[in-house]
Scaffold this active site. Structure first.
Site, mmCIF file in Angstrom:
data_model
loop_
_atom_site.group_PDB
_atom_site.id
_atom_site.type_symbol
_atom_site.label_atom_id
_atom_site.label_comp_id
_atom_site.label_asym_id
_atom_site.label_seq_id
_atom_site.Cartn_x
_atom_site.Cartn_y
_atom_site.Cartn_z
ATOM 1 N N TYR A 76 0.912 -1.838 -0.109
ATOM 2 C CA TYR A 76 -0.016 -0.294 0.140
ATOM 3 C C TYR A 76 0.195 1.355 0.249
ATOM 4 C CZ TYR A 76 -3.834 -2.623 0.364
ATOM 5 O OH TYR A 76 -5.341 -3.734 -0.339
ATOM 6 N N GLN A 112 -14.506 3.163 -7.019
ATOM 7 C CA GLN A 112 -13.614 2.200 -6.498
ATOM 8 C C GLN A 112 -12.195 2.282 -6.126
ATOM 9 O OE1 GLN A 112 -15.060 -1.899 -8.401
ATOM 10 N NE2 GLN A 112 -15.263 -0.077 -10.159
ATOM 11 N N HIS A 130 -14.497 2.062 -1.656
ATOM 12 C CA HIS A 130 -13.482 0.945 -1.129
ATOM 13 C C HIS A 130 -12.625 1.518 -0.673
ATOM 14 C CE1 HIS A 130 -14.693 -1.900 -4.306
ATOM 15 N NE2 HIS A 130 -15.629 -1.974 -3.941
ATOM 16 N N CYS A 164 -0.046 1.842 16.352
ATOM 17 C CA CYS A 164 -0.991 3.108 16.504
ATOM 18 C C CYS A 164 -0.288 4.168 18.005
ATOM 19 C CB CYS A 164 -2.115 2.455 17.017
ATOM 20 S SG CYS A 164 -3.628 3.580 18.028
ATOM 21 N N CYS A 167 -3.161 2.295 21.465
ATOM 22 C CA CYS A 167 -2.999 1.273 21.487
ATOM 23 C C CYS A 167 -1.616 0.513 21.515
ATOM 24 C CB CYS A 167 -4.123 0.715 21.566
ATOM 25 S SG CYS A 167 -3.791 0.039 19.784
#
Ligand code: BV8
Ligand code: ZN
Length: 257
Positions: A76, A112, A130, A164, A167
């Protein structure tokens, strides 16, 4: 920006031009083919593009992220870096101009695509069904992640996702993976847009991923004129009233001229 467009309405198939010119509400549904001429590989040719060894379906899933978060995160990030280095093509620009210059027509875009090329061309996008590459969130507590993210070095296949801030779990891309539900508000907006449209343009999608791929049939039964703009035959071609075998950058400028 590559364009093979002749911005002449005379290049537009007459039934397509008539339907679009007489419509007051147009819904434009776009897929990866919309960004192909910006240099962003489509899923169909992704195998010759970024990752010849993995199919998108293998990487675009929650299981893949649990199994190998560093590989999925790198894929990604690589795509986000490619989109950042790309520019909107003449097709994106034409849609943005159309939204601005036709006050008597409502032109709604539902995509999309997880890139921001429609927005960078100046378009208002009704829905990214998406999700988007820009939205990063915690994979566990869903806290949005605003922190800096490192680029993937050339050749590197893996990079650990940041943790994160709340957490400590790994963050994930804010996209909808296979097996995940679509965002309700976005999906409701697209369904309403297609129901209300006089004309639905289906641009640059192979029409295989549901529920988005069900929209052309839904539009047709709601009474819209459905038009496909795609150089190739697709899984939804026979749901359409007209097909225009052309590229996005080679058609939209003439259509909105
Ligand atoms: C869900 C984000 C339920 C991530 C994506 C069996 C039957 C039916 C459905 C299913 C099934 N098994 C599973 C399903 C459901 C599944 C699905 O549809 N699978 C398919 C593979 C059969 N769908 C889902 O899982 C969806 N969720 O159903 O949830 C649910 C409900 C409640 C609770 C839990 C679950 C979620 C699907 C979303 C997946 N995420 N993207 C990411 O980007 O990494 S999908 C991703 O692939 C894209 O977003 C896009 O949707 C799809 C790629 O399609 P295209 O955009 O069409 O691109 P493609 O490369 O395929 O085609 C490009 C086209 O452009 C070609 O036609 C080409 O000719 C053309 N072209 C090329 N150049 C140009 C051009 N056109 C114009 N100009 C050019 N220059
Ligand atoms: Zn968290």
């Amino acid at each position: 920006m590559t364009t093979d467009s002749d911005d002449r309405a005379s290049d537009v198939p007459p039934p397509v031009l008539d339907a679009v010119r007489s419509a007051s509400r147009v819904a434009v549904l776009t897929g990866a083919g919309m960004s192909a001429q910006s240099g962003v590989p489509t899923f169909r040719d992704a195998q010759t593009g970024l990752w010849e060894r993995y199919s998108p379906e293998e990487l675009a899933s929650p299981d893949a992220f649990v199994r190998d978060p560093d590989l999925v995160w790198a894929w990604y990030r690589r795509r986000a870096q490619l989109v950042a280095a790309s520019s909107p093509n003449a097709g994106h620009v034409a849609l943005a101009q159309w939204q601005r210059s036709a006050p008597q027509q409502t032109v709604e875009i539902a995509t999309q695509n997880v890139d921001d090329l429609h927005e960078r061309a100046g378009s208002t996008v009704l829905a990214h069904v998406h999700g988007t590459l820009a939205a990063v969130r915690c994979s566990i507590c869903e806290e949005p992640f605003e922190g800096p993210v490192d680029d993937v070095e050339d050749g590197a296949e893996r990079i650990a996702p940041p943790a994160c801030g709340l957490c400590g779990s790994p963050v994930r891309p804010g996209v909808v993976w296979f097996g995940e539900p679509l965002p309700e508000a976005e999906w409701a907006a697209v369904a309403a847009s297609v129901e209300a449209a006089d004309v639905v343009l289906v641009v640059g999608t192979s029409g295989v991923v549901y529920p988005f791929a069900g929209l052309p049939a839904q539009a047709r039964s709601a009474g819209a004129v459905v038009i496909e703009i795609n150089p190739d035959e697709t899984a939804v071609s026979d749901m359409t009233h007209h097909v225009w075998r052309a590229t996005a950058a080679g058609s939209l400028p003439a259509l909105v001229a």
